[in-house]
Enzyme design. Structure first.
Site, mmCIF file in Angstrom:
data_model
loop_
_atom_site.group_PDB
_atom_site.id
_atom_site.type_symbol
_atom_site.label_atom_id
_atom_site.label_comp_id
_atom_site.label_asym_id
_atom_site.label_seq_id
_atom_site.Cartn_x
_atom_site.Cartn_y
_atom_site.Cartn_z
ATOM 1 N N LYS A 200 -12.761 -5.691 11.423
ATOM 2 C CA LYS A 200 -13.368 -4.680 10.547
ATOM 3 C C LYS A 200 -14.769 -4.306 11.025
ATOM 4 O O LYS A 200 -15.169 -3.142 10.972
ATOM 5 C CB LYS A 200 -13.413 -5.205 9.108
ATOM 6 C CG LYS A 200 -12.020 -5.359 8.493
ATOM 7 C CD LYS A 200 -12.085 -6.105 7.187
ATOM 8 C CE LYS A 200 -10.721 -6.213 6.530
ATOM 9 N NZ LYS A 200 -10.724 -7.163 5.396
ATOM 10 N N LYS B 186 -6.104 -1.959 10.324
ATOM 11 C CA LYS B 186 -7.356 -2.395 10.979
ATOM 12 C C LYS B 186 -7.116 -2.948 12.375
ATOM 13 O O LYS B 186 -7.914 -2.713 13.278
ATOM 14 C CB LYS B 186 -8.120 -3.416 10.129
ATOM 15 C CG LYS B 186 -7.407 -4.710 9.971
ATOM 16 C CD LYS B 186 -8.186 -5.768 9.274
ATOM 17 C CE LYS B 186 -7.281 -6.949 9.048
ATOM 18 N NZ LYS B 186 -6.317 -6.795 7.982
ATOM 19 N N VAL C 89 0.839 -1.204 0.000
ATOM 20 C CA VAL C 89 0.000 0.000 0.000
ATOM 21 C C VAL C 89 0.876 1.257 0.000
ATOM 22 O O VAL C 89 0.616 2.202 -0.757
ATOM 23 C CB VAL C 89 -0.964 0.003 1.213
ATOM 24 C CG1 VAL C 89 -1.846 1.242 1.184
ATOM 25 C CG2 VAL C 89 -1.825 -1.258 1.214
ATOM 26 N N GLY D 251 -5.939 -4.693 -2.135
ATOM 27 C CA GLY D 251 -5.087 -4.416 -3.293
ATOM 28 C C GLY D 251 -4.396 -3.081 -3.110
ATOM 29 O O GLY D 251 -4.953 -2.159 -2.494
ATOM 30 N N ASP E 141 -10.188 -11.517 10.951
ATOM 31 C CA ASP E 141 -10.025 -10.307 10.134
ATOM 32 C C ASP E 141 -11.354 -9.558 10.034
ATOM 33 O O ASP E 141 -11.416 -8.345 10.254
ATOM 34 C CB ASP E 141 -9.530 -10.732 8.737
ATOM 35 C CG ASP E 141 -9.515 -9.586 7.756
ATOM 36 O OD1 ASP E 141 -8.539 -8.820 7.763
ATOM 37 O OD2 ASP E 141 -10.490 -9.433 6.982
ATOM 38 N N GLY F 228 -10.885 -1.725 2.127
ATOM 39 C CA GLY F 228 -9.892 -1.161 1.196
ATOM 40 C C GLY F 228 -10.407 0.018 0.411
ATOM 41 O O GLY F 228 -10.590 1.110 0.958
HETATM 42 N N1 LIG Z 1 -2.578 -4.855 1.092
HETATM 43 C C1 LIG Z 1 -3.872 -4.578 1.094
HETATM 44 O O1 LIG Z 1 -4.595 -4.912 0.150
HETATM 45 C C2 LIG Z 1 -4.480 -3.831 2.242
HETATM 46 C C3 LIG Z 1 -5.866 -3.517 2.226
HETATM 47 C C4 LIG Z 1 -6.425 -2.787 3.271
HETATM 48 C C5 LIG Z 1 -5.624 -2.406 4.331
HETATM 49 N N2 LIG Z 1 -4.294 -2.758 4.339
HETATM 50 C C6 LIG Z 1 -3.496 -2.346 5.483
HETATM 51 O O2 LIG Z 1 -2.448 -1.489 5.039
HETATM 52 C C7 LIG Z 1 -1.307 -1.635 5.886
HETATM 53 C C8 LIG Z 1 -0.097 -1.986 5.021
HETATM 54 O O3 LIG Z 1 -0.354 -3.191 4.349
HETATM 55 P P1 LIG Z 1 0.606 -3.716 3.192
HETATM 56 O O4 LIG Z 1 -0.149 -4.778 2.491
HETATM 57 O O5 LIG Z 1 1.140 -2.567 2.416
HETATM 58 O O6 LIG Z 1 1.776 -4.382 4.071
HETATM 59 P P2 LIG Z 1 3.251 -4.743 3.596
HETATM 60 O O7 LIG Z 1 3.292 -4.942 2.123
HETATM 61 O O8 LIG Z 1 3.710 -5.849 4.472
HETATM 62 O O9 LIG Z 1 4.104 -3.433 3.929
HETATM 63 C C9 LIG Z 1 4.493 -3.067 5.230
HETATM 64 C C10 LIG Z 1 5.727 -2.219 5.111
HETATM 65 O O10 LIG Z 1 6.080 -1.785 6.419
HETATM 66 C C11 LIG Z 1 7.472 -2.065 6.637
HETATM 67 N N3 LIG Z 1 7.721 -2.334 8.031
HETATM 68 C C12 LIG Z 1 7.313 -3.418 8.737
HETATM 69 N N4 LIG Z 1 7.732 -3.338 10.005
HETATM 70 C C13 LIG Z 1 8.437 -2.173 10.095
HETATM 71 C C14 LIG Z 1 9.133 -1.540 11.157
HETATM 72 N N5 LIG Z 1 9.181 -2.091 12.379
HETATM 73 N N6 LIG Z 1 9.722 -0.361 10.902
HETATM 74 C C15 LIG Z 1 9.670 0.181 9.679
HETATM 75 N N7 LIG Z 1 9.042 -0.363 8.627
HETATM 76 C C16 LIG Z 1 8.422 -1.537 8.842
HETATM 77 C C17 LIG Z 1 7.739 -3.295 5.787
HETATM 78 O O11 LIG Z 1 9.131 -3.403 5.530
HETATM 79 P P3 LIG Z 1 9.801 -4.786 5.069
HETATM 80 O O12 LIG Z 1 9.795 -4.747 3.599
HETATM 81 O O13 LIG Z 1 11.138 -4.746 5.696
HETATM 82 O O14 LIG Z 1 8.958 -5.898 5.636
HETATM 83 C C18 LIG Z 1 6.929 -2.995 4.543
HETATM 84 O O15 LIG Z 1 7.649 -2.185 3.642
HETATM 85 C C19 LIG Z 1 -1.688 -2.731 6.895
HETATM 86 O O16 LIG Z 1 -2.176 -2.129 8.067
HETATM 87 C C20 LIG Z 1 -2.805 -3.488 6.192
HETATM 88 O O17 LIG Z 1 -3.683 -4.150 7.082
HETATM 89 C C21 LIG Z 1 -3.715 -3.438 3.331
#
Ligand SMILES: NC(=O)c1ccc[n+]([C@@H]2O[C@H](COP(=O)([O-])OP(=O)(O)OC[C@H]3O[C@@H](n4cnc5c(N)ncnc54)[C@H](OP(=O)(O)O)[C@@H]3O)[C@@H](O)[C@H]2O)c1
Length: 410
Positions: free
Chosen positions: A190, A90, A6, A287, A186, A119
């Site tokens: 929500k 969430k 994201v 997504g 999950d 999302g």
């Molecule tokens: N993906 C979706 O479709 C979606 C939909 C709705 C809501 N969300 C929410 O959006 C948020 C992000 O989701 P995402 O899918 O983008 O997750 P993600 O791809 O796992 O990205 C998380 C990022 O945070 C970094 N990170 C993790 N721990 C950290 C720390 N201690 N210090 C600094 N950086 C750190 C990670 O780095 P590394 O690369 O080192 O792991 C990664 O770059 C979450 O809360 C999720 O629930 C996501």
């Protein structure tokens, strides 16, 4: 903060915007060197030092790390430093939303979390603005794309549950450990957020009963179809005086209803209001880009609010109702038995002893008599009235598996 799926999409949209309302200044991630992208302008600072971000003049912090640690401390730190916060997290909002909103308010800051549920479907912003003139009493939704993908694949192609799960994992809809999705964790997080934003109640996800979809079998779709229904994981919350009836779990819904028609990994949320009636929101629940759109929209809302000057302190007015899963509905009971004479009579006797009325008995031909599925539907009764009967029926010697019990939502 957080340059993952994201975060990267949010940065990309920000870098392509030209209206001057929002400017990306920092990208903060652990081991940030490997994250750098050529399309990010050279004046954006890549950093691992969150404190440096707080010490700068940034006005809005976007938390896209996810989980509770370190996200909670970082968000609290940002609010205490007087920064507005936008998050898609969430878990954080479901567990600590009321406290964080209070903290934001007492610091004169904004906290927005429009991307944390469904999302890219703008249901939370609608609760904040377009529906705030109503008095909502109910919210129901298909909030987990993984469950909906699996259930709608079972429905349309009658493939086994395990195959549908593997397919969802291969397509990136489900984690390797999909328990949070399948077992309802999950969706209930929500639902807690929707209840907070729409019903103005404080409800902990742990207080919302979650039933798993793992017990659903292809044969349940055959029986559901005989009843004009299909099966979906439904999250629902109804506020009734001082009680919030809430639960997450697989349920029968009419095949022709809005819920019955939601296919694949889409999300649907229905709100019910005292004055405005029912309103529906449908779209991509996850997504990178759909979620990023929700984050950017929150950012625009905050930026516009900031341009109006300091926010007045508004105390949060949240109720703390009792949370109950004791819904009154008709029920679908599916038994899996070793056939022998007298099974229906035994079950009917148990149901009658608990004053439960049978609506129909369905049995499809063609099954092995050593493993025979059949269904009893019940007229409307409370969950608590049915529960002791279920335990007794599942303990019968002919029962090969515990009875599957699903509410029928009309
Ligand atoms: N993906 C979706 O479709 C979606 C939909 C709705 C809501 N969300 C929410 O959006 C948020 C992000 O989701 P995402 O899918 O983008 O997750 P993600 O791809 O796992 O990205 C998380 C990022 O945070 C970094 N990170 C993790 N721990 C950290 C720390 N201690 N210090 C600094 N950086 C750190 C990670 O780095 P590394 O690369 O080192 O792991 C990664 O770059 C979450 O809360 C999720 O629930 C996501």
């Amino acid at each position: 903060m957080g340059f993952g799926t994201v975060g990267r999409s949010v940065a990309k949209i920000l870098c392509e915007r030209t209206d001057g309302l929002l400017r990306l200044t920092h990208i903060c991630n652990r081991n940030v060197e490997r994250k750098k992208q050529p399309w990010v302008p050279s004046d954006v600072l890549w950093t691992e030092n969150f404190q440096a971000v707080l010490d700068s003049e940034v006005e809005i912090v976007v938390e896209l790390i996810g989980g509770l640690h370190p996200a909670e401390d970082l968000v609290r730190g940002a609010l205490n430093a007087g920064k507005a916060v936008v998050t898609a997290n969430k878990q954080l909002i479901a567990r600590h939303g009321p406290d964080l909103l209070q903290l934001a308010s007492s610091n004169g800051c904004q906290l927005e979390f429009g991307a944390s549920v469904a999302g890219g479907v703008p249901v939370l912003p609608a609760l904040r603005t377009g529906l705030s003139g109503d008095r909502l009493h109910g919210i129901a939704g298909i909030l987990n794309g993984t469950c909906n993908y699996i259930l709608s694949r079972l429905e349309s192609d009658r493939i086994p549950f395990s195959e549908a799960l593997e397919e969802a994992q291969a397509r990136g809809y489900a984690e390797a450990d999909a328990s949070e999705d399948l077992d309802g964790g999950d969706a209930r997080a929500k639902l807690s957020i929707l209840a907070l934003a729409g019903l103005h109640v404080r409800v902990s996800p742990a207080d919302v009963r979650a039933r798993t979809i793992r017990a659903i079998d292809v044969v349940d779709f055959d029986y559901a179809a005989e009843l004009g229904c299909t099966i979906r994981q439904i999250s629902r919350a109804d506020l009734n005086d001082t009680t919030l009836f809430a639960e997450v779990g697989p349920s029968l819904v009419p095949a022709s209803s809005p819920f019955g028609r939601v296919q694949r990994n889409l999300n649907l949320v229905l709100t019910s209001g005292e004055f405005g009636g029912d309103v529906a929101f449908l779209g991509a629940g996850a997504g990178g880009y759909p979620t990023a759109v929700a984050v950017i929209s929150d950012l625009m809302f905050v930026a516009e609010s900031l341009s109006l000057g300091p926010r007045p302190h508004r105390p949060l007015n949240l109720a703390s109702p009792n949370v109950s899963c004791d819904f009154e509905t008709p029920w679908y009971l599916r038994f899996w038995v070793k056939d022998q004479p007298g099974i229906i009579a035994s079950l009917a006797a148990i149901l009658s002893a608990h004053q439960l009325n049978i609506d129909a008995v369905l049995q499809k031909p063609g099954f092995d008599k050593n493993a025979l599925p059949f269904v009893i539907t019940l007229e409307s009764c409370r969950d608590s009235q049915l529960h002791p009967a279920l335990e007794q029926m599942s303990a019968q010697s002919f029962a090969l598996r515990p009875c599957l019990c699903l509410p029928i939502l009309r």
